[in-house]
Scaffold this motif. Structure first.
Motif, PDB file in Angstrom:
ATOM      1  N   CYS A 184     -82.307 102.660 -15.026  1.00 23.90           N
ATOM      2  CA  CYS A 184     -82.010 102.146 -16.358  1.00 23.90           C
ATOM      3  C   CYS A 184     -81.199 100.859 -16.222  1.00 23.90           C
ATOM      4  N   GLU A 185     -81.445  99.928 -17.129  1.00 24.21           N
ATOM      5  CA  GLU A 185     -80.725  98.656 -17.148  1.00 24.21           C
ATOM      6  C   GLU A 185     -79.877  98.592 -18.413  1.00 24.21           C
ATOM      7  N   ALA A 186     -78.588  98.316 -18.247  1.00 20.05           N
ATOM      8  CA  ALA A 186     -77.665  98.210 -19.371  1.00 20.05           C
ATOM      9  C   ALA A 186     -77.416  96.738 -19.673  1.00 20.05           C
ATOM     10  N   PHE A 187     -77.501  96.367 -20.957  1.00 27.28           N
ATOM     11  CA  PHE A 187     -77.311  94.970 -21.368  1.00 27.28           C
ATOM     12  C   PHE A 187     -76.263  94.897 -22.469  1.00 27.28           C
ATOM     13  N   ASN A 188     -75.261  94.028 -22.269  1.00 25.20           N
ATOM     14  CA  ASN A 188     -74.209  93.805 -23.256  1.00 25.20           C
ATOM     15  C   ASN A 188     -74.505  92.497 -23.982  1.00 25.20           C
ATOM     16  N   SER A 189     -74.815  92.595 -25.262  1.00 27.74           N
ATOM     17  CA  SER A 189     -75.213  91.412 -26.033  1.00 27.74           C
ATOM     18  C   SER A 189     -74.047  90.473 -26.299  1.00 27.74           C
ATOM     19  N   LYS A 190     -72.826  90.939 -26.074  1.00 32.06           N
ATOM     20  CA  LYS A 190     -71.653  90.093 -26.302  1.00 32.06           C
ATOM     21  C   LYS A 190     -71.326  89.283 -25.056  1.00 32.06           C
ATOM     22  N   THR A 191     -71.251  89.964 -23.907  1.00 31.72           N
ATOM     23  CA  THR A 191     -70.949  89.271 -22.661  1.00 31.72           C
ATOM     24  C   THR A 191     -72.185  88.639 -22.043  1.00 31.72           C
ATOM     25  N   MET A 192     -73.371  89.016 -22.545  1.00 33.49           N
ATOM     26  CA  MET A 192     -74.656  88.536 -22.027  1.00 33.49           C
ATOM     27  C   MET A 192     -74.834  88.899 -20.558  1.00 33.49           C
ATOM     28  N   ARG A 193     -74.261  90.037 -20.162  1.00 31.41           N
ATOM     29  CA  ARG A 193     -74.402  90.515 -18.790  1.00 31.41           C
ATOM     30  C   ARG A 193     -75.248  91.781 -18.772  1.00 31.41           C
TER      31      ARG A 193
ATOM     32  N   GLU B 272     -77.093  98.115 -24.694  1.00 31.44           N
ATOM     33  CA  GLU B 272     -78.477  98.485 -24.980  1.00 31.44           C
ATOM     34  C   GLU B 272     -79.136  98.855 -23.645  1.00 31.44           C
ATOM     35  N   PHE B 273     -79.899  99.940 -23.652  1.00 33.71           N
ATOM     36  CA  PHE B 273     -80.521 100.427 -22.409  1.00 33.71           C
ATOM     37  C   PHE B 273     -82.009 100.113 -22.402  1.00 33.71           C
ATOM     38  N   THR B 274     -82.474  99.704 -21.213  1.00 34.08           N
ATOM     39  CA  THR B 274     -83.903  99.541 -20.962  1.00 34.08           C
ATOM     40  C   THR B 274     -84.265 100.431 -19.773  1.00 34.08           C
ATOM     41  N   TRP B 275     -85.375 101.166 -19.885  1.00 36.13           N
ATOM     42  CA  TRP B 275     -85.776 102.108 -18.833  1.00 36.13           C
ATOM     43  C   TRP B 275     -86.900 101.523 -17.990  1.00 36.13           C
ATOM     44  N   LEU B 276     -86.802 101.774 -16.699  1.00 40.33           N
ATOM     45  CA  LEU B 276     -87.790 101.260 -15.746  1.00 40.33           C
ATOM     46  C   LEU B 276     -88.383 102.419 -14.960  1.00 40.33           C
ATOM     47  N   PHE B 277     -89.709 102.386 -14.815  1.00 43.20           N
ATOM     48  CA  PHE B 277     -90.420 103.369 -13.985  1.00 43.20           C
ATOM     49  C   PHE B 277     -91.185 102.600 -12.926  1.00 43.20           C
TER      50      PHE B 277
ATOM     51  N   SER C 187     -80.503 110.611 -18.451  1.00 46.47           N
ATOM     52  CA  SER C 187     -79.411 110.090 -19.266  1.00 46.47           C
ATOM     53  C   SER C 187     -78.735 108.948 -18.530  1.00 46.47           C
ATOM     54  N   CYS C 188     -78.455 107.872 -19.264  1.00 43.39           N
ATOM     55  CA  CYS C 188     -77.823 106.690 -18.673  1.00 43.39           C
ATOM     56  C   CYS C 188     -76.502 106.418 -19.385  1.00 43.39           C
ATOM     57  N   SER C 189     -75.483 106.046 -18.622  1.00 42.52           N
ATOM     58  CA  SER C 189     -74.183 105.709 -19.190  1.00 42.52           C
ATOM     59  C   SER C 189     -73.640 104.462 -18.499  1.00 42.52           C
ATOM     60  N   ALA C 190     -72.736 103.767 -19.187  1.00 37.06           N
ATOM     61  CA  ALA C 190     -72.151 102.546 -18.634  1.00 37.06           C
ATOM     62  C   ALA C 190     -70.786 102.325 -19.253  1.00 37.06           C
ATOM     63  N   VAL C 191     -69.917 101.691 -18.488  1.00 44.38           N
ATOM     64  CA  VAL C 191     -68.604 101.284 -18.996  1.00 44.38           C
ATOM     65  C   VAL C 191     -68.770  99.903 -19.609  1.00 44.38           C
ATOM     66  N   SER C 192     -68.569  99.800 -20.929  1.00 46.31           N
ATOM     67  CA  SER C 192     -68.863  98.539 -21.605  1.00 46.31           C
ATOM     68  C   SER C 192     -68.237  98.520 -22.989  1.00 46.31           C
TER      69      SER C 192
ATOM     70  N   GLN D 205     -90.200 100.412 -19.635  1.00 45.46           N
ATOM     71  CA  GLN D 205     -90.824 101.413 -20.486  1.00 45.46           C
ATOM     72  C   GLN D 205     -90.426 101.168 -21.944  1.00 45.46           C
ATOM     73  N   SER D 206     -91.021 101.926 -22.839  1.00 49.80           N
ATOM     74  CA  SER D 206     -90.804 101.694 -24.279  1.00 49.80           C
ATOM     75  C   SER D 206     -89.466 102.232 -24.760  1.00 49.80           C
ATOM     76  N   GLY D 207     -88.876 103.196 -24.076  1.00 49.81           N
ATOM     77  CA  GLY D 207     -87.621 103.782 -24.534  1.00 49.81           C
ATOM     78  C   GLY D 207     -86.467 102.802 -24.463  1.00 49.81           C
ATOM     79  N   LYS D 208     -85.543 102.850 -25.460  1.00 46.67           N
ATOM     80  CA  LYS D 208     -84.404 101.933 -25.515  1.00 46.67           C
ATOM     81  C   LYS D 208     -83.061 102.651 -25.600  1.00 46.67           C
ATOM     82  N   GLY D 209     -83.050 103.940 -25.824  1.00 38.81           N
ATOM     83  CA  GLY D 209     -81.795 104.650 -26.006  1.00 38.81           C
ATOM     84  C   GLY D 209     -81.162 105.058 -24.702  1.00 38.81           C
ATOM     85  N   ALA D 210     -80.052 105.820 -24.831  1.00 37.01           N
ATOM     86  CA  ALA D 210     -79.324 106.280 -23.649  1.00 37.01           C
ATOM     87  C   ALA D 210     -80.041 107.433 -22.952  1.00 37.01           C
ATOM     88  N   GLU D 211     -81.061 108.017 -23.617  1.00 40.97           N
ATOM     89  CA  GLU D 211     -81.830 109.111 -23.012  1.00 40.97           C
ATOM     90  C   GLU D 211     -83.302 108.740 -22.928  1.00 40.97           C
ATOM     91  N   PHE D 212     -83.929 109.222 -21.864  1.00 39.43           N
ATOM     92  CA  PHE D 212     -85.361 109.003 -21.656  1.00 39.43           C
ATOM     93  C   PHE D 212     -85.964 110.362 -21.302  1.00 39.43           C
TER      94      PHE D 212
END
Length: 474
Positions: free
Chosen positions: A260-269, A228-233, A218-223, A238-245
């Motif tokens: 897991c990598e968290a991306f904010n489409s508004k701040t582009m960070r 949007e979450f991207t999972w790395l192995f 499970s991945c969480s972030a203050v944002s 990896q193909s999963g995009k949600g908060a759980e893998f």
């Protein structure tokens, strides 16, 4: 002096009473005057003489001399005088001032946008109808007085220089004058920020998992807005995009580093969590013979692949201990029966245990003193199983989430206490260590100055010697 000092305030269209300080008494005549108009009413016990334009708007109390003026307008603002002649005694005079103002109305806030980015600036302008308005700004129920706020244009404009995530509002503009007040509709901002504090957790909360079990990351972030979450192995997306893998029926090839990598489409960070190492254990038991026979010996061997630390043997769910007939070899890998007996019948299992402890012995490596403009590097380590996660604090404020903290070109304000906190997600324990850092400007002391002077003299002497040698040679 029969009139209060005043001034009196009235709203356009309202009534105002010029009340004297006299007790009811027989009066011979009362004369009221206004500014350049002169006398507006003369009242006696028998009749009232009213100046044209004031008919139906004036009433005089013949026993006190008080005057009521009705349906006032801004033209009625000015200085009023009264002369009272009693039946007996001396003549009384007085003066007072009337302010007639248009009531406050139509209070509105205008702003370029309510969708903001953290650390940007925003300007709010307040407008209203009414005479001589006074402006005040409120954030919810508190008046705005923060250092980051600039109030200009007579108070009608408020600029928030560097918006933070706590500046959502609601903001309201309060406008008042001498006769009324009004408040605007609230304005609320949507402020985008993050992602920050990207945290990765595993369920069940352990670093070592039996082969064939299910694991959820499970991945969480203050944002704001939600990331949007991207999972790395092992660094590979990896193909999963949600908060759980989810890892179902895990096998040995699932062992590795997950993040897991968290991306904010508004701040582009984007920000990546600290990696989480998952190890898969494969445990099996083999027998030295397919057909155990009473009176003969037997060895049961526990084979485990993966990171193995401790092995325990159990019979029918209960722990086994050494006896004169049961022995353990090779760090409990082999369970040996010297002579099998009928009471040895049962279900034998091997349990592999990985240690969970810490964090302990928190260590910080880095300088205690550094000059302005230099690069600061601090690293933190801890004894922990599974691996600890780290948080850096400077003078009590969280500044980084990693085992290493680096800042280019330090300033004097970077002096103070640096605390490294290490947390074990399984034991849920946290320990910390502190290092005090002093940032100073480079100074040249007496010894340094003497060295520079000596060096300059040495260079001058060397040059002189070379010139002399060349002259002699010529």
């Amino acid at each position: 002096v029969p009139l209060p000092a005043g001034p009196l305030n009235a709203a356009v269209g309202g009534n105002v009473l010029f009340k004297t300080k006299l007790d009811p008494t027989p009066l011979q005549s009362i004369i009221w005057g206004f500014g350049t108009v002169g006398t507006i009413i003369t009242s006696t016990s028998t009749e009232d003489t009213i100046t044209p334009g004031y008919e139906g708007r004036l009433t005089v109390n013949t026993s006190t001399g008080s005057l009521e003026l009705r349906n006032v307008s801004t033209d009625d603002s000015g200085i009023y005088t009264v002369t009272i002649i009693p039946q007996t005694g001396r003549v009384l005079t007085g003066t007072t001032t009337l302010n007639v103002q248009v009531p406050v109305s139509n209070v509105k806030i205008n702003t370029s946008s309510t969708d903001l980015m953290e650390f940007s600036s925003v300007r709010l302008s307040c407008s209203s109808s009414g005479s001589t308005p006074s402006f005040h700004w409120f954030n919810d129920s508190s008046e705005v007085t923060a250092d980051r706020v600039q109030i200009t244009d007579g108070g009608s404009t408020m600029t928030i220089v560097s918006v933070t995530r706590y500046d959502q509002g609601p903001f309201m503009c309060f406008v008042s004058n001498l006769v009324s007040n009004g408040t605007s509709d609230p304005v609320t901002f949507t402020i985008s920020y993050g992602p920050e504090n990207v945290t990765l957790q595993v369920s069940p909360p352990q670093k070592y998992h039996p082969e064939g079990s299910d694991v959820t990351l499970s991945c969480s972030a203050v944002s704001e807005p939600t990331v949007e979450f991207t999972w790395l192995f092992n660094g590979v997306p990896q193909s999963g995009k949600g908060a759980e893998f989810r890892l179902m029926n895990i096998q040995m090839n699932h062992s590795g580093s997950y993040s897991c990598e968290a991306f904010n489409s508004k701040t582009m960070r984007n920000e990546t969590s600290q990696p989480l190492l998952i190890s898969v254990l494969n445990v099996s038991v083999t027998s030295s013979t397919a057909l155990p026979v009473e009176g003969q010996s037997l060895n049961l061997t526990c084979d485990a692949s993966g990171s193995v630390f401790t092995k325990e043997w159990m019979k029918d769910g209960s722990n086994l201990i050494s006896t004169d007939n049961i022995m353990f070899y090779d760090n409990n890998t082999v369970l040996s029966f010297k002579n099998l007996r009928r009471k040895d019948n049962g279900r034998y299992t091997c349990r592999v245990i990985s240690p969970i402890n810490g964090p302990e012995n928190i260590k910080i490596n880095g300088p205690n003193k550094i000059y302005v403009g230099k690069t600061l590097k601090l690293s933190c380590s801890a004894e922990s199983t599974p691996t600890a996660t780290y948080t850096w604090k400077h003078n009590g404020k969280v500044i980084h989430h990693s085992s290493e903290y680096t800042k280019d070109s330090v300033e004097l304000s970077d002096s103070g206490e640096y605390i490294c906190e290490a947390t074990n997600s399984v034991t849920e324990k946290t320990d910390s260590n502190m290092r005090r850092l002093e940032v100073t400007r480079w100074k040249c002391g007496p010894g340094c100055i003497a060295g520079i002077v000596f060096g300059c003299l040495a260079i001058i002497l060397l040059v002189a010697a070379l010139v002399l040698a060349i002259v002699k040679k010529k």
